[in-house]
Design a protein around this motif. Structure first.
Motif, short mmCIF file in Angstrom:
data_model
loop_
_atom_site.label_atom_id
_atom_site.label_comp_id
_atom_site.label_asym_id
_atom_site.label_seq_id
_atom_site.Cartn_x
_atom_site.Cartn_y
_atom_site.Cartn_z
N SER A 6 0.86 -1.18 0.00
CA SER A 6 0.00 0.00 0.00
C SER A 6 0.90 1.23 0.00
CB SER A 6 -0.91 0.01 1.24
OG SER A 6 -0.14 0.29 2.40
N VAL A 7 0.33 2.36 -0.37
CA VAL A 7 1.08 3.61 -0.35
C VAL A 7 1.54 3.89 1.08
CG1 VAL A 7 0.93 6.12 -0.68
CG2 VAL A 7 -0.06 4.58 -2.37
N GLU A 8 0.65 3.66 2.04
CA GLU A 8 1.00 3.91 3.44
C GLU A 8 2.20 3.06 3.88
OE1 GLU A 8 -0.97 3.95 7.91
OE2 GLU A 8 -2.22 3.39 6.20
N GLU A 9 2.17 1.78 3.58
CA GLU A 9 3.28 0.89 3.95
C GLU A 9 4.58 1.32 3.26
OE1 GLU A 9 0.69 -3.22 4.43
OE2 GLU A 9 1.29 -2.53 2.44
N SER A 13 7.97 2.70 5.06
CA SER A 13 9.27 2.07 4.80
C SER A 13 10.28 3.10 4.31
CB SER A 13 9.15 0.98 3.73
OG SER A 13 8.42 -0.10 4.21
N PHE A 14 9.83 4.01 3.47
CA PHE A 14 10.70 5.07 2.96
C PHE A 14 11.16 5.97 4.11
CE2 PHE A 14 11.22 9.41 1.30
CZ PHE A 14 12.27 9.20 0.42
N LEU A 15 10.24 6.32 5.00
CA LEU A 15 10.58 7.18 6.14
C LEU A 15 11.66 6.55 7.01
CD1 LEU A 15 7.10 8.59 7.16
CD2 LEU A 15 9.10 9.95 6.54
N MET A 29 7.81 15.86 3.61
CA MET A 29 7.33 15.62 2.25
C MET A 29 6.70 14.23 2.08
SD MET A 29 6.93 17.47 -0.44
CE MET A 29 7.89 18.87 0.03
N PRO A 30 7.30 13.15 2.59
CA PRO A 30 6.63 11.85 2.48
C PRO A 30 5.27 11.83 3.18
CG PRO A 30 8.92 11.54 3.09
CD PRO A 30 8.64 13.01 3.16
N SER A 31 5.17 12.52 4.31
CA SER A 31 3.89 12.59 5.03
C SER A 31 2.85 13.34 4.21
CB SER A 31 4.08 13.25 6.39
OG SER A 31 4.97 12.48 7.16
N SER A 37 -2.33 11.32 -1.14
CA SER A 37 -2.85 10.07 -1.69
C SER A 37 -4.18 9.68 -1.05
CB SER A 37 -1.84 8.94 -1.48
OG SER A 37 -0.63 9.23 -2.11
N GLU A 38 -4.26 9.86 0.26
CA GLU A 38 -5.50 9.53 0.96
C GLU A 38 -6.64 10.44 0.52
OE1 GLU A 38 -4.17 9.83 5.00
OE2 GLU A 38 -3.37 7.79 5.00
N LEU A 39 -6.34 11.72 0.33
CA LEU A 39 -7.37 12.65 -0.13
C LEU A 39 -7.79 12.36 -1.57
CD1 LEU A 39 -6.02 16.02 1.30
CD2 LEU A 39 -8.06 14.80 2.05
N LEU A 40 -6.82 12.07 -2.41
CA LEU A 40 -7.09 11.84 -3.82
C LEU A 40 -7.96 10.60 -4.04
CD1 LEU A 40 -6.42 12.88 -6.69
CD2 LEU A 40 -4.54 11.24 -6.69
N PHE A 41 -7.68 9.56 -3.27
CA PHE A 41 -8.39 8.29 -3.46
C PHE A 41 -9.51 8.08 -2.44
CE2 PHE A 41 -4.28 7.49 -5.48
CZ PHE A 41 -4.69 6.97 -6.69
N GLU A 42 -9.84 9.12 -1.71
CA GLU A 42 -10.87 9.00 -0.67
C GLU A 42 -12.19 8.55 -1.29
OE1 GLU A 42 -12.99 12.32 1.80
OE2 GLU A 42 -10.98 11.96 2.60
N ASN A 43 -12.74 7.50 -0.74
CA ASN A 43 -14.02 6.98 -1.20
C ASN A 43 -14.79 6.55 0.04
OD1 ASN A 43 -16.20 5.62 -2.24
ND2 ASN A 43 -15.02 4.51 -3.77
N PRO A 44 -15.78 7.35 0.43
CA PRO A 44 -16.50 7.05 1.66
C PRO A 44 -17.17 5.67 1.69
CG PRO A 44 -17.38 9.03 0.57
CD PRO A 44 -16.27 8.49 -0.27
#
Length: 118
Positions: A6-9, A13-15, A29-31, A37-44
């Motif tokens: 996932s993007v989060e994982e 890992s990058f951090l 910047m990574p945060s 990403s969360e805002l862009l792909f947000e789907n309630p």
């Protein structure tokens, strides 16, 4: 897990690769990228669905660099350069840990070329 990160994982890992004492913008910047990403792909309707690293193509990178960062930090004239630096490092990290699929790799290459990220 499906095997795809996932993007989060991936961002977490990058951090972990950022050295102690690095400038705060290297951690910020990574945060911001994760938040974007969360805002862009947000789907309630599908709040439990993970955003996979494979969901990020040239369009999403462009939105992050050229719109999101500038909207969030209008008073920072170097925000795009900071974003470019992050994306360059993030791409190197991905190449080592989670290589992109051929089509996604082509999109990222085109984005980097268009935005003069070397």
């Amino acid at each position: 897990m499906s095997g795809l990160p996932s993007v989060e994982e991936t961002v977490r890992s990058f951090l972990e690769t950022i050295q102690e004492g690095a400038p705060s913008s290297e951690k910020e910047m990574p945060s911001l990228f994760l938040e974007f990403s969360e805002l862009l792909f947000e789907n309630p309707e599908h709040t439990s669905e993970k955003i996979l690293i494979t969901d990020l193509g040239g369009f999403e990178l462009d939105e992050f660099l050229n719109f999101y960062l500038e909207d969030m930090f209008p008073d920072d004239p170097k925000i795009r350069e900071k974003g470019k630096t992050f994306l360059k490092k993030f791409r190197k990290f991905l190449d080592r840990k989670f290589p992109l699929k051929k089509e996604q790799e082509e999109e990222w290459k085109e984005f980097f070329k268009e935005n003069e990220i070397r």
